[in-house]
Motif scaffolding. Structure first.
Motif, short mmCIF file in Angstrom:
data_model
loop_
_atom_site.label_atom_id
_atom_site.label_comp_id
_atom_site.label_asym_id
_atom_site.label_seq_id
_atom_site.Cartn_x
_atom_site.Cartn_y
_atom_site.Cartn_z
N HIS A 24 0.84 -1.20 0.00
CA HIS A 24 0.00 0.00 0.00
C HIS A 24 0.88 1.25 0.00
N GLU A 52 -2.97 5.01 -2.60
CA GLU A 52 -4.26 4.55 -2.08
C GLU A 52 -4.99 5.64 -1.31
N ASN A 147 -6.74 0.17 5.95
CA ASN A 147 -6.65 -1.13 5.29
C ASN A 147 -6.00 -2.10 6.27
#
Length: 536
Positions: A24, A52, A147
């Motif tokens: 990420h 992201e 996340n």
């Protein structure tokens, strides 16, 4: 699990840091550079479309101003910020876009007269509107799982309405590391907003250093000092011109003037007029008054509970149109004018300076930081004459600074905030300060606190899992050049766009890793063909 330092390193504007964990990619802030900068910044090492999310510490343009540009280049992730920051960005990013479009329109008119191509804005209103739709409002002190590899928490840092220190927990390969981003640490005992809140612990800390090498000095009597400035200037028939940041500082000065008027501290000028000549500041003031009271300090909440508006008083007048702004400079009545920009590099303040700087009865009162290379800094440092709209303007007015009024903690405040950590960071990365400020604060942390502190340059990479540097970049100084001709500036702008395109191509090439051999060969041939054309 890695951090890459991109902007506001050995520099006080353009905040931007890249975090990577478990594949990420996350940005912390995406700010615009302002004023004169000493060192080059590396380009973003990843494609914008692969980011992201962005974690935004606060709304000031040096932290948020390039978000529309990020959107323009393909970013479609989420922007996490407090609700107050989101509200302020709705007006500030639109204002940034309008400035970019207006500047490009002006340059295009000149270019067409010279038979040259039109000038494109860095980004436009569509880009600003697009990125604003990506904002997600966050409450203070509540963990948010972004996340599986990232959890964040926003904590009030007392710099601006909605400003935050951001705690991040990064998870990768069974390891967890806590990285804390201070954002801009606020000054204490300022009006309207709360004092900075402490953070308990961190493995690593990024700490700002705007005032890392200096003290604000003994806390002054803001109200009495400001009342004295107003009294003597109005007595001699002059105007008080206050270059003020539209968001934050303008509202603080309004709060002070309300206190002055309520206490009757200015004599012989009952109902003296105070003009806020900045559409952006007027919109921002509305945000301040409509925000959740969790963002306000106890004193401000008490004023509101008593049925009084803390930012409104008799004699306050808001100007919106250009004609209203111009009329202020033909009105002989002594007055106070608050206008943006705070560093005098743009906006209506420049017109007020043109009409008041040369008048010895007037006062130019600075109430905020003046970056090197800005018009405000030149005036504050004692320039005898400045250039405004092509004219030489003598500096005959009184020049003063309201001491102690700063949205930033000073050296002592920054050290005190670090002292409040019950578990000290393993390593502190010092950013958001000029060369002297960041290096001096890093030295103080090492020698006076026994902490491991380092001021990185742009391009430095650090492995948070291993606790070691992957790459230590050297600072690349920007060359100081003589003022460029209009043709040279246009050529430089075109060259910067070429370099930007090359950076995007590099990011795209990096993103192509893992594609099929056939596709890679096709892309390689396309790039080589382009290079062959350029070298002909």
């Amino acid at each position: 699990m890695k951090i890459t330092f991109i902007g506001a390193v050995h520099d006080v504007t353009g905040s931007c840091t890249l975090l990577e964990a478990g594949g990420h990619k996350i940005l912390v802030d995406c700010g615009m550079r302002q004023g004169v900068t000493a060192f080059e910044n590396v380009p973003l090492p990843v494609a914008e479309r692969d980011i992201e999310c962005v974690l935004l510490t606060h709304a000031h343009v040096d932290h948020s101003g390039n978000l529309p540009l990020l959107y323009k280049h393909g970013f479609r992730g989420a922007v996490y910020a407090t609700e107050a920051t989101r509200s302020l960005c709705e007006i500030m990013l639109r204002d940034c876009a309008n400035i970019q479009m207006s500047d490009a329109e002006y340059k295009t008119r000149k270019a067409r007269r010279a038979g040259e191509p039109d000038v494109e804005p860095l980004f436009d209103l569509n880009d600003a509107e697009g990125v604003l739709k990506l904002f997600r409002g966050c409450a203070y002190d509540r963990p948010i799982q972004v996340n599986e590899c990232l959890t964040v928490r926003f904590t009030d840092i007392g710099h601006l309405l909605g400003s935050a220190c951001i705690e991040t927990w990064l998870h990768e390969g069974g390891l967890t590391r806590k990285m804390v981003f201070s954002g801009d640490v606020g000054n204490t005992d300022q009006p309207i907003i709360c004092d900075p809140k402490p953070v308990a612990d961190a493995d690593f800390l990024m700490l700002e250093s705007t005032y890392g090498d200096r003290s604000h000095g003994a806390r002054g009597e803001y109200i009495n000092t400001l009342a004295g400035f107003l009294q003597r200037t109005l007595d001699r028939g002059g105007n008080v011109i206050v270059p003020s940041f539209a968001v934050g500082r303008t509202q603080e000065i309004l709060y002070f003037i309300r206190e002055i008027k309520n206490a009757g501290l200015v004599h012989g000028h009952d109902g003296f007029p105070v003009y806020v000549d900045s559409p952006l500041a007027n919109e921002a003031t509305s945000v301040f008054m409509q925000c959740d009271t969790e963002y306000l300090d106890e004193e401000t909440r008490a004023v509101m509970a008593a049925g009084e508006n803390p930012l409104v008083f008799d004699g306050l007048r808001l100007t919106t149109s250009t004609d209203e702004s111009k009329a202020l400079n033909t009105d002989a009545e002594p007055k106070v004018i608050l206008s943006a920009s705070g560093m005098c590099d743009a906006g209506r303040i420049r017109h007020h300076l043109k009409y008041n700087l040369w008048r010895p009865e007037c006062l130019i009162l600075f109430v905020g930081y003046q970056a090197a290379g800005t018009l405000g800094r030149m005036i504050y440092d004692g320039a005898k004459s400045v250039k405004l709209f092509g004219d030489d303007v003598a500096v005959n007015a009184e020049i003063a600074y309201l001491p102690g009024v700063s949205g930033h903690a000073d050296r002592e405040g920054l050290l005190a905030w670090v002292d409040a950590f019950t578990q000290k960071p393993r390593k502190i990365f010092v950013n958001h300060g000029d060369e002297t400020a960041c290096e001096e604060l890093a030295r103080s942390l090492r020698e006076e606190r026994g902490l491991d502190a380092y001021a990185p340059y742009s391009g430095t990479e650090f492995d948070l899992a291993a606790g070691e540097f992957v790459r230590i970049a050297e600072g690349v100084r920007l060359k100081k050049e003589k003022p460029a001709t209009p043709a040279r500036r246009r050529a430089d702008d075109a060259y910067k766009k070429l370099l930007d395109a090359v950076s995007r191509l590099t990011a795209a090439a990096q993103a192509a890793q893992g594609l099929a051999t056939k596709d890679l060969a096709k892309y390689t041939a396309m790039v080589n063909s382009l290079i062959d054309k350029l070298q002909k």
